[in-house]
Design a protein around this motif. Structure first.
Motif, PDB file in Angstrom:
ATOM      1  N   THR A 102       0.835  -1.210   0.000  1.00  0.00           N
ATOM      2  CA  THR A 102       0.000   0.000   0.000  1.00  0.00           C
ATOM      3  C   THR A 102       0.866   1.255   0.000  1.00  0.00           C
ATOM      4  OG1 THR A 102      -0.217   0.183   2.423  1.00  0.00           O
ATOM      5  CG2 THR A 102      -1.808  -1.223   1.281  1.00  0.00           C
ATOM      6  N   GLY A 138      -8.691  -0.967   8.034  1.00  0.00           N
ATOM      7  CA  GLY A 138      -9.537  -0.389   6.987  1.00  0.00           C
ATOM      8  C   GLY A 138      -9.940   1.044   7.255  1.00  0.00           C
ATOM      9  N   ASN A 179      -5.841  -1.424  -4.528  1.00  0.00           N
ATOM     10  CA  ASN A 179      -4.754  -0.582  -5.031  1.00  0.00           C
ATOM     11  C   ASN A 179      -4.167  -1.144  -6.321  1.00  0.00           C
ATOM     12  OD1 ASN A 179      -5.102   1.026  -2.792  1.00  0.00           O
ATOM     13  ND2 ASN A 179      -3.280   0.301  -1.724  1.00  0.00           N
ATOM     14  N   GLU A 214      -7.265  -3.989   0.694  1.00  0.00           N
ATOM     15  CA  GLU A 214      -6.586  -2.746   0.307  1.00  0.00           C
ATOM     16  C   GLU A 214      -5.545  -3.014  -0.777  1.00  0.00           C
ATOM     17  OE1 GLU A 214      -6.538   1.473   1.303  1.00  0.00           O
ATOM     18  OE2 GLU A 214      -7.726  -0.131   2.187  1.00  0.00           O
ATOM     19  N   GLY A 218      -5.829   2.323   5.979  1.00  0.00           N
ATOM     20  CA  GLY A 218      -6.645   2.014   4.806  1.00  0.00           C
ATOM     21  C   GLY A 218      -7.728   3.056   4.567  1.00  0.00           C
ATOM     22  N   ASP A 219      -8.520   2.821   3.514  1.00  0.00           N
ATOM     23  CA  ASP A 219      -9.546   3.796   3.127  1.00  0.00           C
ATOM     24  C   ASP A 219     -10.880   3.097   2.876  1.00  0.00           C
ATOM     25  OD1 ASP A 219     -10.491   6.376   2.399  1.00  0.00           O
ATOM     26  OD2 ASP A 219     -10.275   5.867   0.287  1.00  0.00           O
ATOM     27  N   GLN A 220     -11.111   1.966   3.598  1.00  0.00           N
ATOM     28  CA  GLN A 220     -12.350   1.216   3.362  1.00  0.00           C
ATOM     29  C   GLN A 220     -13.479   1.657   4.280  1.00  0.00           C
ATOM     30  OE1 GLN A 220     -10.946  -2.758   4.170  1.00  0.00           O
ATOM     31  NE2 GLN A 220      -9.080  -2.295   3.042  1.00  0.00           N
TER      32      GLN A 220
END
Length: 802
Positions: free
Chosen positions: A479, A618, A560, A556, A622-624
């Protein structure tokens, strides 16, 4: 006009000017009224390869020396346990039968060697011939120019020392001065905890030695490992004095200067390390000639030229970002006293800024060597047996070291990590096959070292699977590649370097995951870093399947990789495989307490306040999970943090501050930021009521405890996260601004999409915003309920008044 009135007015003006500009609380200077007694009180300098830890003693000044490439060991034999993967079917069968105790024991069969250890190079001592009591003592580190100073008076003479470690000239320089002609009388010695030899040649103090070749299981280096000949990394340290007057003499193992008024000490270090896959003994660099070449080049230059070049190079990075948080009423105090006062709950906005600036200083100073990122202690280690081998701990700590690289405008300092990940992808191909039975892609585990070791650790079955058995770091590390791209928009890097590594990580996880009884993709076996569950039958273990952290990181990684293939317009077929796999992932689960489950089942933790919060990956980094996109999961993440509480280790506080910032709770993030800056006594200091626990040492180093640099980096990254959050499509301004920072301004914070932000605010409302684009692009700016779509050309800046 009354002459006395004029005199008084002039005095008031001069006094106020002096107080405001000289003694006002600094955002840039750490200073003390006494020398350092303990490592956690020392001041550190570095150029990304060479590190110096300065104690600043008056009668004797001690300086620890480090080189970031000096490690025990040699290139790893990745094929160390070639049939480990054959144990997987039995582990998966035990898990399927819910025999977790058996699965735990069998999981130990998928373990390899422990990591090697980061080694101390040596200790330089400057011993004054005349002893006495120092008065008017002052010691400081100015992080605006990466220069440290010591001054004091002794026997009526004022002595000063000035230190810096130069990146352009690759040396350390120390300037010593006396206010009285001929007042400098000192000798210099060098010693090392490693096997070494010290001698004087041509008025140069020379120390040569070798690092041990083997890290003993259990994180200790035994003396016998120092005796192996023709193995290990060689090192050299050279010291030479340049004088204006006086006389240089030498003994067999020391240099002396007598009756001098000014002198400069030049220190050069080098090792034979020549890459993760080259034997440093027989394929190594010529450390002696490299050290001598650097010394000779620097010695030929005047001190002021070296210093100006050093400062210009350093400030090229450091000056990109400035932060102000409004007026402060805190008094001007030495940094240790300042930290103690702040720990009592007092206001000190400039200390909060200093800590942020110090994080950026540490990254510039410890991360400029390709393939060798900042380790658990950055660059500064005095111990033969450092905590956790001062290695690369990849289940959070190494990654946390680099959370501030892109958003605080230090993208170049990210490159040592990115190039290290490339090394991991080489040894990791063997690890994927031999430990996990996956023939495509690469895998890496919990720990690594300068040799890019990727196997699961545990000393071949002797260690606890809760930390030893975890093959997920490739997902987390990859990531960082995507982050570097989205911040810089460097498509050339993504195509040539980044994407193949991301794809390799994704290929491994495609081969590693299995279907559960519901037809969903999970990992088996699975652990959640360093934490343990309590099974219904009372068994306490770590080996399980379908851990939330595993799935969050792989999700993730896949997303990505998909995005990267779209940007490059390649690999449609492989992209389709990833998209299909993502649609079958076992989903996030919310437990009966309203928390985000850590385990596949809604089981309790052995330690509910555990320092790791891996299941929240996340949410951050992360960006979830976001308050808008996934409100129920965000609420569950909040509940998880509330259950865990705020009392934890230094690095974990750094992570939790970022998590609260992502939940847009600025006041809770700020509360924990204050707790991160809680004063902690040096480890060896004996006091009646010692102040221990997670927090900050007198020199602003992070207290895990002991010292780990990740908390410094995580805390600094969190400040930026409180001020600016972004993804590929939007930039959110002041998303987690605490009430205490109601007024301020910041310049140079970076956002995804290749944008740079400058903004000022008052009463928690934006006054103006300047946004510039590095390569041109579109984004949506958001402040509260206000939105503005913008399109910028390369190099263009737009001013927005809210």
């Amino acid at each position: 006009m009354n002459l006395n009135f004029i005199k008084k007015a002039l005095f008031v003006f001069v006094f106020s000017f002096f107080y405001t500009n000289i003694t006002a609380q600094s955002k840039q200077v750490l200073w003390y009224n006494q020398p350092a007694e303990f490592f956690e009180e020392s001041l550190v300098l570095g150029n990304g390869k060479m590190g110096a830890t300065i104690f600043g003693g008056a009668n004797s000044d001690k300086i620890y020396l480090n080189d970031i490439t000096l490690w025990s060991g040699e290139p790893v034999n990745a094929n160390m346990n070639p049939e480990a993967y054959k144990n997987l079917p039995a582990i998966r069968e035990a898990l399927k039968n819910e025999n977790y105790k058996l699965a735990e024991e069998l999981n130990k069969k998928i373990e390899g060697k422990n990591s090697e250890s980061y080694s101390p190079l040596g200790t330089l001592e400057i011993n004054n011939s005349e002893k006495g009591k120092a008065v008017n003592y002052h010691r400081e580190l100015d992080i605006s120019n990466a220069v440290s100073r010591v001054s004091y008076e002794m026997n009526g003479i004022k002595f000063t020392r000035e230190y810096f470690v130069s990146a352009p000239d690759q040396i350390m320089a120390i300037k010593l001065t006396s206010s009285v002609k001929g007042g400098l009388n000192f000798d210099i010695t060098l010693k090392s905890l490693l096997k070494s030899n010290v001698e004087v040649r041509n008025n140069i103090l020379v120390m040569t030695g070798v690092a041990p070749i083997h890290e003993n299981p259990g994180y200790t280096v035994l003396p016998k490992y120092l005796e192996v000949k023709e193995r290990g990394t060689r090192f050299t340290s050279l010291i030479q004095i340049k004088k204006t007057d006086g006389k240089i003499t030498s003994s067999r193992e020391s240099l002396s200067l007598k009756d001098a008024t000014e002198a400069i000490i030049y220190v050069s270090v080098a090792t034979s390390f020549n890459g993760f896959d080259k034997n440093p003994a027989i394929e190594g660099l010529d450390d002696v000639s490299i050290a001598l070449q650097k010394l000779n080049k620097a010695f030929a230059k005047p001190f002021n030229e070296l210093k100006e070049t050093h400062i210009a190079d350093y400030q090229k990075y450091y000056n990109r970002v400035t932060l102000d948080l409004g007026k402060t009423t805190a008094p001007d105090l030495p940094t240790d006293e300042r930290l103690l006062r702040y720990s009592e709950g007092k206001e000190d906005k400039n200390l909060e800024i200093l800590y942020f600036n110090f994080g950026r200083y540490l990254l510039i100073s410890s991360s400029r060597t390709l393939g060798v990122p900042a380790n658990l202690q950055g660059l500064w280690n005095p111990y033969l047996n450092p905590p956790w081998s001062s290695n690369y701990t990849m289940n959070i700590n190494l990654e946390e070291n680099y959370w501030l690289a892109e958003n605080t405008n230090l993208s170049e300092m990210h490159l040592p990590l990115l190039s290290f990940i490339k090394n991991l992808s080489v040894t990791g191909k063997v690890t994927a096959k031999t430990f996990y039975g996956v023939n495509e892609g690469w895998a890496s585990a919990h720990n690594s070292d300068i040799w890019a070791m990727t196997n699961p650790v545990g000393n071949f079955g002797k260690e606890d699977p809760s930390w030893a058995c975890w093959p997920l770091s490739g997902a987390w590390l990859s990531t960082h590649i995507w982050e570097h791209y989205v911040f810089t928009q460097d498509k050339n890097y993504l195509k040539k370097e980044g994407y193949p590594i991301m794809k390799g990580a994704s290929q491994f996880f495609l081969g590693w995951m299995v279907l559960d009884k519901n037809g969903n993709l999970i990992t088996s076996p699975s652990t959640s870093p360093e934490n343990k569950y309590i099974a219904p039958d009372g068994f306490i273990g770590a080996t399980m399947y379908g851990g939330t952290a595993d799935l969050a990181m792989i999700r993730e990684c896949f997303e990505n990789t998909i995005n990267a293939s779209k940007v490059l317009n390649i690999d449609n077929e492989f992209r389709g495989k990833l998209e299909k796999a993502l649609s079958k992932f076992h989903p996030y689960q919310i437990g009966k307490k309203g928390n985000l489950q850590e385990w596949y089942f809604d089981w309790n933790d052995e330690e509910p306040q555990h320092r790791h919060q891996s299941q929240l990956f996340g949410l951050f980094p992360g960006d979830q999970i976001t308050p808008l996109k996934t409100p129920e999961l965000a609420q569950a993440a909040k509940k998880t943090l509330e259950i865990k509480g705020d009392e934890t280790t230094g690095w974990s506080k750094g992570w939790r501050i970022n998590l609260w910032a992502r939940l847009w709770d600025g006041n809770r993030a700020y509360k924990m930021y204050r707790e991160l800056l809680r004063y902690v006594d040096p480890d060896g200091k004996k006091t009646e009521k010692p102040r221990r626990g997670g927090g900050t040492y007198p020199n602003l180093f992070d207290a895990h405890p002991p010292f780990q640099i990740d908390g410094n980096f995580g805390g600094a990254a969190a400040v930026a996260e409180m001020l600016v959050q972004s993804n590929e499509n939007e930039i959110r301004l002041l998303p987690a601004l605490p009430d205490s920072w109601e007024t301020g301004n910041v310049k140079g914070i970076c956002a995804r999409g290749g944008f740079e932000i400058e903004m000022s605010w008052s009463n928690k409302k934006l006054d103006k915003t300047l946004i510039s684009s590095k390569i041109g692009g579109k984004t949506t700016l958001i402040f509260g309920d206000k939105k503005q779509d913008i399109t910028l050309k390369k190099g263009e800046t737009l001013e927005i008044n809210w």
